[in-house]
Design a protein around this motif. Structure first.
Motif, PDB file in Angstrom:
ATOM      1  N   GLN A  50       0.825  -1.210   0.000  1.00 32.33           N
ATOM      2  CA  GLN A  50       0.000   0.000   0.000  1.00 32.33           C
ATOM      3  C   GLN A  50       0.858   1.258   0.000  1.00 32.33           C
ATOM      4  N   LYS A  51       1.850   1.290   0.879  1.00 32.12           N
ATOM      5  CA  LYS A  51       2.724   2.456   0.984  1.00 32.12           C
ATOM      6  C   LYS A  51       3.537   2.651  -0.291  1.00 32.12           C
ATOM      7  N   GLY A  52       4.049   1.570  -0.849  1.00 29.94           N
ATOM      8  CA  GLY A  52       4.870   1.672  -2.049  1.00 29.94           C
ATOM      9  C   GLY A  52       4.113   2.232  -3.226  1.00 29.94           C
ATOM     10  N   LEU A  53       2.912   1.709  -3.465  1.00 29.96           N
ATOM     11  CA  LEU A  53       2.132   2.175  -4.603  1.00 29.96           C
ATOM     12  C   LEU A  53       1.588   3.587  -4.394  1.00 29.96           C
ATOM     13  N   THR A  54       1.009   3.848  -3.218  1.00 27.16           N
ATOM     14  CA  THR A  54       0.403   5.158  -3.002  1.00 27.16           C
ATOM     15  C   THR A  54       1.432   6.281  -2.951  1.00 27.16           C
ATOM     16  N   SER A  55       2.584   6.037  -2.314  1.00 24.40           N
ATOM     17  CA  SER A  55       3.594   7.093  -2.218  1.00 24.40           C
ATOM     18  C   SER A  55       4.198   7.395  -3.591  1.00 24.40           C
ATOM     19  N   ASN A  56       4.421   6.357  -4.388  1.00 24.99           N
ATOM     20  CA  ASN A  56       4.954   6.570  -5.728  1.00 24.99           C
ATOM     21  C   ASN A  56       3.942   7.261  -6.627  1.00 24.99           C
ATOM     22  N   TYR A  57       2.695   6.833  -6.549  1.00 21.54           N
ATOM     23  CA  TYR A  57       1.656   7.461  -7.368  1.00 21.54           C
ATOM     24  C   TYR A  57       1.453   8.917  -6.973  1.00 21.54           C
ATOM     25  N   THR A  58       1.396   9.186  -5.673  1.00 24.62           N
ATOM     26  CA  THR A  58       1.206  10.556  -5.191  1.00 24.62           C
ATOM     27  C   THR A  58       2.329  11.466  -5.662  1.00 24.62           C
ATOM     28  N   ARG A  59       3.545  10.964  -5.625  1.00 29.37           N
ATOM     29  CA  ARG A  59       4.703  11.758  -6.055  1.00 29.37           C
ATOM     30  C   ARG A  59       4.572  12.173  -7.520  1.00 29.37           C
ATOM     31  N   HIS A  60       4.075  11.287  -8.347  1.00 30.09           N
ATOM     32  CA  HIS A  60       3.932  11.614  -9.769  1.00 30.09           C
ATOM     33  C   HIS A  60       2.732  12.537 -10.007  1.00 30.09           C
ATOM     34  N   LEU A  61       1.661  12.328  -9.274  1.00 32.06           N
ATOM     35  CA  LEU A  61       0.502  13.209  -9.437  1.00 32.06           C
ATOM     36  C   LEU A  61       0.823  14.620  -8.952  1.00 32.06           C
ATOM     37  N   GLN A  62       1.685  14.720  -7.935  1.00 32.02           N
ATOM     38  CA  GLN A  62       2.065  16.016  -7.378  1.00 32.02           C
ATOM     39  C   GLN A  62       2.674  16.935  -8.444  1.00 32.02           C
ATOM     40  N   LYS A  63       3.293  16.346  -9.472  1.00 27.49           N
ATOM     41  CA  LYS A  63       3.921  17.150 -10.523  1.00 27.49           C
ATOM     42  C   LYS A  63       2.917  17.991 -11.288  1.00 27.49           C
ATOM     43  N   TYR A  64       1.648  17.588 -11.235  1.00 28.82           N
ATOM     44  CA  TYR A  64       0.631  18.257 -12.042  1.00 28.82           C
ATOM     45  C   TYR A  64      -0.248  19.219 -11.245  1.00 28.82           C
ATOM     46  N   ILE A  65       0.079  19.427  -9.979  1.00 29.54           N
ATOM     47  CA  ILE A  65      -0.775  20.241  -9.116  1.00 29.54           C
ATOM     48  C   ILE A  65      -0.957  21.669  -9.645  1.00 29.54           C
ATOM     49  N   ASP A  66       0.121  22.273 -10.163  1.00 29.87           N
ATOM     50  CA  ASP A  66      -0.016  23.631 -10.689  1.00 29.87           C
ATOM     51  C   ASP A  66      -0.941  23.673 -11.892  1.00 29.87           C
ATOM     52  N   SER A  67      -0.987  22.602 -12.651  1.00 32.59           N
ATOM     53  CA  SER A  67      -1.917  22.538 -13.777  1.00 32.59           C
ATOM     54  C   SER A  67      -3.353  22.567 -13.279  1.00 32.59           C
ATOM     55  N   PHE A  68      -3.613  21.912 -12.125  1.00 29.97           N
ATOM     56  CA  PHE A  68      -4.967  21.911 -11.563  1.00 29.97           C
ATOM     57  C   PHE A  68      -5.413  23.341 -11.250  1.00 29.97           C
ATOM     58  N   GLU A  69      -4.516  24.113 -10.638  1.00 32.32           N
ATOM     59  CA  GLU A  69      -4.865  25.491 -10.302  1.00 32.32           C
ATOM     60  C   GLU A  69      -5.121  26.304 -11.562  1.00 32.32           C
ATOM     61  N   TYR A  70      -4.208  26.203 -12.522  1.00 32.09           N
ATOM     62  CA  TYR A  70      -4.334  26.981 -13.763  1.00 32.09           C
ATOM     63  C   TYR A  70      -5.617  26.630 -14.507  1.00 32.09           C
ATOM     64  N   LEU A  71      -6.023  25.353 -14.428  1.00 28.88           N
ATOM     65  CA  LEU A  71      -7.225  24.893 -15.124  1.00 28.88           C
ATOM     66  C   LEU A  71      -8.453  24.931 -14.222  1.00 28.88           C
ATOM     67  N   ASN A  72      -8.336  25.634 -13.085  1.00 26.85           N
ATOM     68  CA  ASN A  72      -9.473  25.913 -12.213  1.00 26.85           C
ATOM     69  C   ASN A  72     -10.122  24.638 -11.667  1.00 26.85           C
ATOM     70  N   ILE A  73      -9.283  23.678 -11.281  1.00 27.53           N
ATOM     71  CA  ILE A  73      -9.778  22.459 -10.648  1.00 27.53           C
ATOM     72  C   ILE A  73      -9.371  22.521  -9.181  1.00 27.53           C
ATOM     73  N   GLY A  74     -10.245  23.008  -8.342  1.00 26.20           N
ATOM     74  CA  GLY A  74      -9.917  23.148  -6.927  1.00 26.20           C
ATOM     75  C   GLY A  74     -10.132  21.889  -6.134  1.00 26.20           C
ATOM     76  N   GLU A  75     -11.047  21.043  -6.634  1.00 30.71           N
ATOM     77  CA  GLU A  75     -11.388  19.818  -5.908  1.00 30.71           C
ATOM     78  C   GLU A  75     -11.900  18.793  -6.912  1.00 30.71           C
ATOM     79  N   ALA A  76     -11.505  17.542  -6.768  1.00 31.23           N
ATOM     80  CA  ALA A  76     -11.951  16.497  -7.695  1.00 31.23           C
ATOM     81  C   ALA A  76     -11.744  15.130  -7.069  1.00 31.23           C
ATOM     82  N   ALA A  77     -12.387  14.134  -7.670  1.00 26.75           N
ATOM     83  CA  ALA A  77     -12.254  12.763  -7.182  1.00 26.75           C
ATOM     84  C   ALA A  77     -12.196  11.809  -8.372  1.00 26.75           C
ATOM     85  N   ALA A  78     -11.465  10.738  -8.188  1.00 29.72           N
ATOM     86  CA  ALA A  78     -11.366   9.712  -9.229  1.00 29.72           C
ATOM     87  C   ALA A  78     -11.165   8.354  -8.584  1.00 29.72           C
TER      88      ALA A  78
END
Length: 282
Positions: A50-78
Motif C-alpha cells: 500500500q505504501k509503495g504504490l500510493t507514495s509513488n503514485y502521489t509523487r507523480h501526481l504532485q507534478k501536475y498540481i499547478d496545472s490543476f490550479e491553472y485549469l481551475n480544478i480546486g477539488e476532484a475525485a477519481a
C-alpha cells in the motif's frame, strides 16, 4: 510547489475486484512491491504494498498540481482501476473521475509511475495461489481525491493558450465548468470549432497537434500596443504538462528590450488584477 490537501484514501487495495489464473483456488498471496521482499507477515506485506504504490503514485501526481490550479480544478475525485499481471507488470484498466480534465492527469501520473518502475527495471512480485502456487493476475482499484489548500472558483471564460499557424489564430478557452473550447479568431467574431475533454485530446487532434510548440516555455495570451511600446501578457505553456507551474507575467516590449512589469504566481491574484479582463471571453 503547492500542496494537496488530501490525496489517496488509506483504504487502498482493500477493495479487491478480481483474481484470474489457471488455479482452482480463490485464495492467493499478496503481490509484493519492490523493496518489500523481506516482509514475511501478510499484514506487513499489505502495508508495504500500500505504501509503495500510493507514495509513488502521489509523487507523480504532485507534478501536475499547478496545472490543476491553472485549469481551475480546486477539488476532484477519481477511482483508478488497475491490474497486477502474472509477470509483475502494472496495467491501468479504467479511470472514473468527477472531472474529465482531472481524469487525464490521474492517467498521466499512473503512466509516469509505471514508466519509472520500468526504467529502474523494477517489477512487483505477482500474487500466487496458496493451493498450487500458480501466478494470479489481480485487479484492484484505489480512490484519488484531492483538494487544493487555496481553492479558488473562477466564474469567467478564460483564454488558457493561443495556437497560430501563421495565417490563422486559435484561442483555447476554459469555461467555469472546466470545458475546454477552441475558437478561430481574427474575423468579425470568433468562430466556434469545438469542445474538448482534456489538454491531451487537443494534443492528439489536427490541426492543433501540429501547432503546439511544446518547446516554448511561455505563451503570449494577449497584448496591447501603445505607439512604439507593446505590453504583453504571458503564462507558462499549458502543453508542458509535467513541467507546468502557474504564473502570469506582464512585460513591456520596446524595440528589442523586454522589461518585466508584474508577475502573478497564483490564479486568484491574477483574477484580481487589471490584466485579467484581457483574456476574459463571453
Amino acid at each position: 510547489m503547492k500542496q494537496i490537501f488530501s490525496i489517496l484514501s488509506i483504504l487502498f487495495f482493500l477493495n479487491l475486484v478480481s483474481a484470474q489464473s489457471t488455479s482452482n483456488s480463490n485464495e492467493f498471496t499478496l503481490a509484493i512491491f519492490p523493496g518489500c521482499e523481506k516482509m514475511k507477515e501478510r499484514e506487513d506485506q499489505f502495508t508495504c504494498l500500500q505504501k509503495g504504490l500510493t507514495s509513488n503514485y502521489t509523487r507523480h501526481l504532485q507534478k501536475y498540481i499547478d496545472s490543476f490550479e491553472y485549469l481551475n480544478i480546486g477539488e476532484a475525485a477519481a477511482n483508478v482501476k488497475f491490474t497486477i499481471h502474472t509477470d509483475g507488470r502494472l496495467e491501468l484498466k479504467q479511470v472514473d473521475a468527477s472531472n474529465s480534465i482531472y481524469k487525464e492527469y490521474t492517467i498521466l501520473a499512473f503512466i509516469d509511475m509505471v514508466n519509472e518502475l520500468d526504467e529502474k527495471k523494477l517489477k512487483l512480485i505477482p500474487s500466487k495461489s496458496t493451493k498450487d502456487g500458480l501466478p494470479v493476475a489481480v485487479t484492484s482499484s484505489f480512490p484519488v481525491n484531492f483538494k487544493l489548500h487555496d481553492e479558488f472558483e473562477e466564474t469567467e471564460n478564460r483564454v488558457i493558450s493561443i495556437l497560430n499557424d501563421g495565417n490563422t489564430t486559435y484561442e483555447v478557452i476554459l469555461t467555469p465548468k472546466n470545458d475546454i473550447k477552441i475558437y478561430e479568431v481574427g474575423g468579425i467574431k470568433p468562430f466556434y470549432l469545438g469542445k474538448y475533454n482534456s489538454i491531451q485530446e487537443i494534443k492528439n487532434t489536427l490541426p492543433y497537434k501540429n501547432l503546439i510548440q511544446e518547446k516554448d516555455e511561455l505563451v503570449t495570451l494577449a497584448q496591447s500596443d501603445f505607439q512604439d511600446v507593446k505590453i504583453i501578457l504571458q503564462s507558462k505553456n499549458i502543453f508542458h504538462q509535467a513541467e507546468f507551474n502557474t504564473f502570469f507575467i506582464v512585460s513591456e516590449v520596446k524595440r528589442k528590450r523586454i522589461k518585466q512589469l508584474r508577475k502573478y504566481t497564483s490564479l486568484k491574484d491574477f483574477v484580481n488584477s487589471p490584466y485579467y479582463k484581457w483574456i476574459v471571453r463571453d
